[in-house]
Design an enzyme around this catalytic site. Structure first.
Site, short mmCIF file in Angstrom:
data_model
loop_
_atom_site.label_atom_id
_atom_site.label_comp_id
_atom_site.label_asym_id
_atom_site.label_seq_id
_atom_site.Cartn_x
_atom_site.Cartn_y
_atom_site.Cartn_z
N PRO A 1 -8.42 5.66 0.18
CA PRO A 1 -9.46 4.68 0.53
C PRO A 1 -10.72 5.38 1.04
CG PRO A 1 -7.35 4.10 1.52
CD PRO A 1 -7.20 5.48 0.99
N LYS A 2 -11.87 4.79 0.73
CA LYS A 2 -13.15 5.31 1.21
C LYS A 2 -13.53 4.55 2.48
CE LYS A 2 -17.93 6.36 -0.08
NZ LYS A 2 -18.47 5.86 1.20
N TRP A 3 -13.58 5.26 3.59
CA TRP A 3 -13.82 4.63 4.89
C TRP A 3 -15.31 4.42 5.12
CZ3 TRP A 3 -10.05 3.16 8.43
CH2 TRP A 3 -8.73 3.37 7.97
N ASP B 1 -14.95 0.87 1.89
CA ASP B 1 -16.15 1.03 1.09
C ASP B 1 -15.87 1.33 -0.38
OD1 ASP B 1 -18.88 0.99 0.92
OD2 ASP B 1 -19.17 3.05 1.55
N GLY B 2 -14.59 1.45 -0.77
CA GLY B 2 -14.26 1.81 -2.14
C GLY B 2 -13.09 2.77 -2.15
#
Length: 394
Positions: free
Chosen positions: A34-36, A200-201
């Site tokens: 996961p993009k934090w 965020d993505g």
């Protein structure tokens, strides 16, 4: 400090790609995570000595004393980790999610304020890469090896996010290990689901690649959306002159349920020639601020909950935030990734003018609302029971 990797270190970066990449097209495959949406942070620990530095190598240690204490308790005695600082908030439905605005408030010059916020809005640290452990540097090792060593070193943190505590999200502070997968289909599901928890993505990392300081060797996949918004004002570019006025940014608005035009962000990044053209094109729309929907906001001297144009905050550092009001008669389409509260999280991208749309028709109801998702589930490794079913947060 006496570590095999010492500050300053500029973290490894990512380049944007349109969708989740195929691992088969990358020698050695890919690891997805996961993009934090927080503050990128390098954590250096040598015994009780802990230092936190930002993406630009600036010190963050004094702002997050609770993270320093957590690192002393929970991390290996000597290590260097790449990760993200975040603050978890709780939605009206009782579901934990990331709160970037609360994280921004943590950067404050007053020590008393820092101490108070460390208790009321405590931050967490999620680790996603290993640069050094004990006397060994890992920066030259492939990510597959770095990840295996990181999992072993932080194995005791598994399931921590799902621990019981006082209130929703009680297990989300302190230190955590990001979850990963090598399955592109699983990464696509994360991309679709985890946004509801404020993420965020998705990030993709080549498993065979070393840690390349300040190099864009990773891939980031972010959400892309469009919205029709009202043009409500402009700011001039910092290089603008009376002889050659240049546009800096367009101020954007959306109508709320009561019909009030709210400030939702800006669109910028125009070529110089286009900046000059837009100043000439928009000149007929300039109006007196007293006749503008945002005229009353000019009376604010400091930032307010709506972050309206022209007001100051500690983030603006005294910059001139005045704007030229424009009659809200034109509509444009912009691209954006996601919302932070009622505003675009990042600068929007101009797409095109929409002469077929009426400004009054541009409201929040057109925006895509991410499905709610529990941040606890994002942090908890697969197979670890969290005590909550992700389906229940939908």
């Amino acid at each position: 400090m006496d570590l095999p990797v010492l500050p300053p270190v500029r973290p490894m970066l990512a380049k944007s790609v349109a969708g989740v990449p195929d691992p088969a097209r990358h020698p050695g495959g890919l690891s997805f995570e996961p993009k934090w949406d927080g503050f990128r942070c390098l954590l250096f620990k040598d015994g009780d000595e802990v230092e936190l530095t930002s993406r630009n190598t600036k010190p963050l240690t004094r702002y997050f004393p609770e993270v320093v204490e957590a690192a002393r308790r929970e991390l290996p005695a000597r290590c260097v980790l790449d990760g993200e600082l975040y603050v978890a908030t709780v939605t009206e439905a009782g579901t934990p999610r990331l709160g970037f605005e609360l994280l921004q408030e943590r950067i404050h010059p007053a020590a008393s304020r820092v101490t108070m916020l460390s208790g009321t809005t405590p931050a967490g640290f999620v680790a996603f890469d290993l640069l050094a452990l004990d006397d060994r540097a890992y920066v030259d090792r492939p990510f597959a090896e770095r990840r295996a060593a990181l999992e072993q070193a932080l194995a005791h943190l598994a399931g921590k996010a799902g621990s019981k505590g006082d209130g929703a999200g009680a297990g989300l502070t302190g230190c955590h290990l990001v979850r990963t997968t090598t399955d592109a289909a699983e990464a696509q599901r994360w991309f679709e689901q985890f946004e509801g928890a404020g993420l965020d993505g998705v990030i993709a990392k080549p498993l065979a690649a070393p840690y390349t300081e300040n190099g864009r060797t990773m891939f980031k996949i972010k959400h892309a959306r469009t919205a029709d918004v009202v043009l409500a004002g402009l700011r001039e570019h910092k290089t603008s002159t009376p002889e050659r006025p240049l546009l800096g940014s367009l101020l954007l608005g959306l109508h709320d349920a009561d019909g009030t035009l709210q400030h939702v962000g800006v669109a910028a990044s125009f070529p110089e020639k286009r900046r000059a053209e837009l100043m000439e094109e928009l000149a007929p729309l300039v109006c007196d601020v007293a006749e503008h929907p945002w005229g009353a906001w000019q009376e604010w001297a400091v930032a307010n909950p709506d972050r309206v144009p022209g007001t100051q905050s500690r983030w603006s550092a005294g910059k001139d935030l005045s704007f030229t009001p424009l009659r809200p008669e034109r509509v444009l389409e912009v691209g954006y990734d996601h919302m932070e509260g009622r505003r675009f999280r990042h600068t929007a991208q101009f797409k095109r003018w929409r002469p077929d749309r009426e400004p009054a028709s541009c409201g929040y109801d057109q925006l895509d609302e991410p499905v709610g998702y529990d941040l606890t589930t994002v942090l908890t490794p697969v197979g670890t029971r969290t005590g909550s079913d992700p389906e229940e947060s939908r």
